[in-house]
Motif scaffolding. Structure first.
Motif, mmCIF file in Angstrom:
data_model
loop_
_atom_site.group_PDB
_atom_site.id
_atom_site.type_symbol
_atom_site.label_atom_id
_atom_site.label_comp_id
_atom_site.label_asym_id
_atom_site.label_seq_id
_atom_site.Cartn_x
_atom_site.Cartn_y
_atom_site.Cartn_z
ATOM 1 N N MET A 184 0.823 -1.206 0.000
ATOM 2 C CA MET A 184 0.000 0.000 0.000
ATOM 3 C C MET A 184 0.860 1.260 0.000
ATOM 4 O O MET A 184 0.549 2.242 -0.682
ATOM 5 C CB MET A 184 -0.936 -0.010 1.214
ATOM 6 N N LYS A 185 1.974 1.223 0.715
ATOM 7 C CA LYS A 185 2.878 2.374 0.733
ATOM 8 C C LYS A 185 3.580 2.545 -0.609
ATOM 9 O O LYS A 185 3.819 3.663 -1.063
ATOM 10 C CB LYS A 185 3.909 2.205 1.848
ATOM 11 N N ARG A 186 3.891 1.412 -1.248
ATOM 12 C CA ARG A 186 4.591 1.471 -2.533
ATOM 13 C C ARG A 186 3.701 1.969 -3.662
ATOM 14 O O ARG A 186 4.192 2.354 -4.712
ATOM 15 C CB ARG A 186 5.146 0.090 -2.884
ATOM 16 N N LEU A 187 2.387 1.919 -3.454
ATOM 17 C CA LEU A 187 1.466 2.404 -4.478
ATOM 18 C C LEU A 187 1.698 3.876 -4.791
ATOM 19 O O LEU A 187 1.398 4.342 -5.893
ATOM 20 C CB LEU A 187 0.020 2.192 -4.027
ATOM 21 N N ASP A 188 2.211 4.616 -3.811
ATOM 22 C CA ASP A 188 2.476 6.041 -4.011
ATOM 23 C C ASP A 188 3.799 6.293 -4.721
ATOM 24 O O ASP A 188 4.119 7.430 -5.067
ATOM 25 C CB ASP A 188 2.485 6.771 -2.660
ATOM 26 N N CYS A 189 4.554 5.232 -4.913
ATOM 27 C CA CYS A 189 5.853 5.372 -5.587
ATOM 28 C C CYS A 189 5.685 4.989 -7.050
ATOM 29 O O CYS A 189 5.516 3.812 -7.387
ATOM 30 C CB CYS A 189 6.901 4.475 -4.920
ATOM 31 N N GLU A 190 5.684 5.961 -7.939
ATOM 32 C CA GLU A 190 5.420 5.727 -9.358
ATOM 33 C C GLU A 190 6.496 4.889 -10.029
ATOM 34 O O GLU A 190 6.258 4.285 -11.072
ATOM 35 C CB GLU A 190 5.275 7.062 -10.092
#
Length: 209
Positions: free
Chosen positions: A31-37
């Motif tokens: 879920m946190k990595r979803l913000d990392c394009e």
């Protein structure tokens, strides 16, 4: 599958809790990595799926032993046989009769009438053996017959066609309370059919322990 009357042992509970905790942590990371394009999460999902499959197979293995033990004392022989068949990728199909007599549902093959043993099961399903192409019928501690033909299910799994052995395992379990073990010759994976569903189980010599 009605499992509410089959509580897990303490060791299985701890094993499953550990894996579920890992899944929870990994889900938070995704879920946190979803913000990392710049991060592709496909591999993360694949790893998560593998963990889910692992805990599902461990749970199914435990339930399998609990469902088998009242109907055959030789379930350890079954465990050894399916493990060895899985390792060698020798396809196999075994019907373990429970409360319901299944004679009327199958096309009877070749009578065997021998005590259930891992060696005999492995011999029957050895590629090229005249009896390997069909299902073994197990009643109590006896291999009643081999090369039996089972009713086929029209089901598919996840919109994919499944092989004849797996369709037979589901079909037999749809029409009876029998438990049907199946080993895939393509992948070596072990599953069991019960109540019209197919469950993968942990490929281990101690599968039913």
């Amino acid at each position: 599958m009605d499992t509410q009357f089959l509580p897990f042992s303490s060791s299985i509970k701890e094993h499953l809790k550990t894996h579920l905790h890992t899944i929870s942590i990994e889900s938070e990371k995704i879920m946190k990595r979803l913000d990392c394009e710049e991060h592709c999460i496909l591999c993360d999902f694949e790893d998560l799926q593998k963990t889910f499959q692992e805990i599902q197979s461990v749970a199914a293995s435990y339930y399998l032993q609990r469902y088998l033990s009242p109907y055959t004392q030789n379930y350890i022989a079954l465990s050894l046989a399916v493990h060895h068949l899985s390792e060698k990728r020798h396809g196999a199909l075994m019907v373990i009769e429970r409360k319901q007599v299944v004679d009327s549902l199958i096309q009877r093959g070749v009578p065997v009438g021998a005590t259930l043993s891992a060696t005999l099961l492995e011999t029957i399903f050895y590629p090229g053996n005249p009896l390997h192409d069909g299902a073994v019928l197990i009643r109590g501690n006896e291999i009643v017959s081999a090369s039996n033909v089972l009713p086929l299910s029209a089901q598919s799994i996840k919109n994919k066609k499944i092989g004849t052995r797996h369709r037979a395992a589901i079909g037999m379990s749809e029409q009876s309370d029998a438990l049907v073990l199946v080993v895939s010759e393509e992948t070596g994976r072990i599953s069991f059919g019960l109540d019209g569903s197919l469950y993968p189980i942990h490929s281990s010599k101690n599968t039913f322990n």
